[in-house]
Scaffold this motif. Structure first.
Motif, PDB file in Angstrom:
ATOM      1  N   HIS A   7      37.153  28.718  28.020  1.00 15.49           N
ATOM      2  CA  HIS A   7      35.956  27.894  27.661  1.00 15.49           C
ATOM      3  C   HIS A   7      34.959  28.928  26.838  1.00 15.49           C
ATOM      4  O   HIS A   7      33.809  29.484  27.208  1.00 15.49           O
ATOM      5  CB  HIS A   7      35.396  27.471  28.823  1.00 15.49           C
ATOM      6  CG  HIS A   7      34.113  26.510  28.736  1.00 15.49           C
ATOM      7  ND1 HIS A   7      33.498  25.790  29.584  1.00 15.49           N
ATOM      8  CD2 HIS A   7      33.331  26.059  27.365  1.00 15.49           C
ATOM      9  CE1 HIS A   7      32.610  24.878  29.067  1.00 15.49           C
ATOM     10  NE2 HIS A   7      32.594  25.201  27.832  1.00 15.49           N
ATOM     11  N   HIS A   9      32.900  29.313  22.768  1.00 11.62           N
ATOM     12  CA  HIS A   9      32.258  28.362  21.500  1.00 11.62           C
ATOM     13  C   HIS A   9      32.027  29.338  20.294  1.00 11.62           C
ATOM     14  O   HIS A   9      31.687  30.431  20.587  1.00 11.62           O
ATOM     15  CB  HIS A   9      30.952  27.578  21.918  1.00 11.62           C
ATOM     16  CG  HIS A   9      31.341  26.499  23.124  1.00 11.62           C
ATOM     17  ND1 HIS A   9      32.134  25.418  22.818  1.00 11.62           N
ATOM     18  CD2 HIS A   9      31.026  26.588  24.315  1.00 11.62           C
ATOM     19  CE1 HIS A   9      32.066  24.771  23.832  1.00 11.62           C
ATOM     20  NE2 HIS A   9      31.506  25.353  24.981  1.00 11.62           N
ATOM     21  N   LYS A 102      39.424  19.043  23.408  1.00 11.71           N
ATOM     22  CA  LYS A 102      38.147  19.076  24.106  1.00 11.71           C
ATOM     23  C   LYS A 102      37.585  17.761  23.863  1.00 11.71           C
ATOM     24  O   LYS A 102      37.473  17.503  22.710  1.00 11.71           O
ATOM     25  CB  LYS A 102      37.280  20.266  23.344  1.00 11.71           C
ATOM     26  CG  LYS A 102      35.799  20.072  23.818  1.00 11.71           C
ATOM     27  CD  LYS A 102      35.760  20.164  25.180  1.00 11.71           C
ATOM     28  CE  LYS A 102      34.292  19.940  25.359  1.00 11.71           C
ATOM     29  NZ  LYS A 102      33.233  21.034  25.300  1.00 11.71           N
ATOM     30  N   HIS A 165      32.850  22.359  33.855  1.00 10.27           N
ATOM     31  CA  HIS A 165      31.916  22.794  34.663  1.00 10.27           C
ATOM     32  C   HIS A 165      32.114  22.400  36.074  1.00 10.27           C
ATOM     33  O   HIS A 165      31.233  22.365  36.755  1.00 10.27           O
ATOM     34  CB  HIS A 165      30.776  22.392  33.976  1.00 10.27           C
ATOM     35  CG  HIS A 165      30.554  22.383  32.781  1.00 10.27           C
ATOM     36  ND1 HIS A 165      30.262  23.544  32.198  1.00 10.27           N
ATOM     37  CD2 HIS A 165      30.553  21.546  31.767  1.00 10.27           C
ATOM     38  CE1 HIS A 165      30.024  23.724  30.925  1.00 10.27           C
ATOM     39  NE2 HIS A 165      30.119  22.331  30.655  1.00 10.27           N
ATOM     40  N   ASP A 214      32.017  29.697  28.737  1.00  8.40           N
ATOM     41  CA  ASP A 214      31.007  29.145  28.092  1.00  8.40           C
ATOM     42  C   ASP A 214      29.988  29.871  27.385  1.00  8.40           C
ATOM     43  O   ASP A 214      29.117  29.687  26.848  1.00  8.40           O
ATOM     44  CB  ASP A 214      30.029  28.071  28.822  1.00  8.40           C
ATOM     45  CG  ASP A 214      29.678  26.862  28.157  1.00  8.40           C
ATOM     46  OD1 ASP A 214      30.180  26.602  27.152  1.00  8.40           O
ATOM     47  OD2 ASP A 214      28.943  25.989  28.906  1.00  8.40           O
TER      48      ASP A 214
END
Ligand SMILES: [Zn+2]
Lengths: 261, 259
Positions: A7, A9, A102, A165, A214
């Motif tokens: 995960h 970005h 995603k 999450h 994340d």
């Protein structure tokens, strides 16, 4: 211990996509993280137009170019633009280097619009990472909960889902996905609240729990702590840190000729 | 000599809506020692909802006394309760606490409330260090019957100007206090922040461009947060030996030594 991060970005850093992935990889190296799964571009669009969807995926494709086998891409799709999404899936996954999907907050994931995407994903052996968060402060209009993902997963036992999450409100989310063996819990993106990982392992089994950070919105410290700090076995940590995600991605990586050790 | 590690943000007792490993003080003490903590400033989760604050503080003092010097008690004061001034007195005189830990959002008062002004005065008179916990839990995750806002510290810079000797530590601050206000508070040189709620990739590397690291303290928010979270933040950003020592102990030790 080998660590795969499910995960990541490209937001939050300046520079070209290649430079941004370089920064993520440098930080990952520093923290002992070996492989990164990256999705979405510098700007997050709740309900991206087909053009915005393509632009986000182009950034990821561009970013992956020099980091083959070190970073993997998940294609960002929007069920509100189904044709464009299926075309994007063909471009980025079926004919491109990306390995999973995603889905974020454009549309509730138990909507029938999502079924065609899931069917195509399953045929290509691409897992689906669905953001979920059940917020007592109120969800975004299209934001999914773990219960909605459970309903989608029940309709598609042949597909593989990652519950982003773990539902956000993980004490709820873990319960919601528990009956569905094709749904895995992502640990990423929330606070390092003690007991989270222990409950996930107790209720789902360590085989269904996946490390994700994340980053760069979150720190590696807070996210790695959920596994390093949990009172679980070393074997469970190994599964969560790398073995589970590796197992999920191996079929599609093999199809693409990527060696998996 | 081994490196000292002062954890400025731990709690004893059970969190109201969850049991976590280490939520009895013997287990917490053992866990902290195992991680190399040499001193931990402790509050009590009971102080959030209990009205018998004097009882909460007495139990906290007792638990700390039983920890062999590891846990240092920071008693709770709720200025919305009758006779709160006597709780301040007991913290200082009977329990010999070096400071107090406030939860204005759980106790239902704002920092522009005259009772808070009086409480700061009482703390200044007794030279007590004042900790204010800004956030205890992500607002999206709260129990429906326990939805509590972040503490709004906007009135604090003006209040501190009246008490130049007063030292304040904001715990769990980085989710609820906007960075410009963090910077304004850091400029007063009277306010420090613990790093338990610091987020983002290489958080300390980013933070040290925003405020001087002398304003930052190690805090884990154990046992509600995994201790490793704050500990790994020291590894995630490149830090000099001096910076590391400042974060791990020197900044915090300086607060307790302050006149
Ligand atoms: Zn994310």
């Amino acid at each position: 211990m080998e660590i795969w991060d499910g995960h990541c970005h490209l937001s939050g850093y300046a520079g070209t996509p290649d430079e941004r992935v370089g920064k993520l990889v440098a930080l990952a190296d520093r923290m002992g993280v070996d492989r990164l799964c990256i999705f979405m571009g510098a700007n997050f669009h709740y309900d991206p137009t087909p053009e915005e969807m393509r632009a986000a995926n182009d950034e990821v494709l561009d970013g992956l170019r020099n980091w083959h086998h070190h970073a993997f891409g998940f294609v960002y799709l929007n069920p509100n633009h189904l044709d464009a999404s299926l075309a994007e899936f063909a471009r980025c996954v079926e004919q491109g280097p990306m390995v999973a999907i995603k889905l974020w907050v454009a549309q509730h994931c138990d909507s029938p619009d999502v079924d065609a995407i899931v069917t195509r994903a399953a045929a290509a052996k691409a897992p689906i990472f669905q953001h979920t968060w059940q917020k007592i402060t109120g969800n975004l209009p299209g934001e999914s909960t773990a219960e909605e993902l459970a309903r989608l997963a029940a309709r598609h036992p042949e597909a593989t889902f990652i519950c982003g999450h773990a539902g956000g409100d993980w004490e709820n989310g873990i319960r919601a996905i528990r009956p569905h063996a094709n749904v895995y819990a992502d640990l990423g993106g929330g606070d390092p609240t003690a007991g989270f990982t222990e409950m996930a392992v107790r209720e789902l089994g360590a085989e269904r729990v996946i490390f994700g950070s994340d980053i760069p919105g979150r720190s590696y410290a807070s996210q790695l702590a959920k596994v390093y700090g949990a009172q679980i076995t070393e074997e469970a940590k190994r599964l969560i840190f790398s073995e589970n995600l590796k197992r999920l991605l191996t079929p599609i990586l093999k199809l693409k000729g990527v060696p998996v050790y | 000599m081994t490196q000292e590690l002062i954890d400025t943000n731990v709690y004893i007792g059970p969190w109201p809506t969850r049991r976590v490993p280490g939520d009895d003080s013997a287990a917490l003490t053992e866990m902290l020692r195992g991680h190399g903590v040499t001193q931990a400033w402790a509050g009590s989760f009971d102080s959030l909802l209990h009205k018998d604050i004097a009882g909460v503080n007495a139990r906290l003092a007792q638990a700390c006394a039983a920890s062999g010097g590891l846990l240092v008690p920071f008693g709770a004061i709720n200025p919305a309760l009758p006779q709160w001034e006597d709780d301040v007195r007991r913290c200082a005189e009977e329990h010999r606490m070096p400071g107090i830990r406030l939860h204005p959002n759980y106790h239902g008062y704002a920092l522009d409330d005259p009772r808070f002004t009086a409480l700061l005065q009482a703390a200044a008179d007794r030279k007590l260090l004042v900790q204010i916990a800004i956030t205890m839990e992500d607002e999206r995750m709260m129990h429906p019957l326990m939805q509590v806002p972040h503490v709004d510290v906007l009135p604090l810079p003006d209040l501190l100007a009246v008490h130049p000797g007063l030292r304040v530590v904001l715990l769990n601050a980085f989710r609820g206090v906007p960075m410009p206000l963090v910077q304004r508070l850091a400029e007063t040189k009277q306010v420090c922040f613990d790093l338990a709620w610091l987020e983002g990739a290489a958080g300390l590397e980013v933070l040290k461009k925003q405020i001087p690291l002398e304003r930052v303290l190690f805090g884990s928010y154990a046992p509600l947060f995994y201790f490793a979270s704050s500990w790994l933040k020291l590894a995630e950003s490149p830090l000099s030996e001096t910076e590391r020592a400042a974060l791990m102990c020197n900044n915090a030790a300086g607060l307790l030594a302050a006149p």
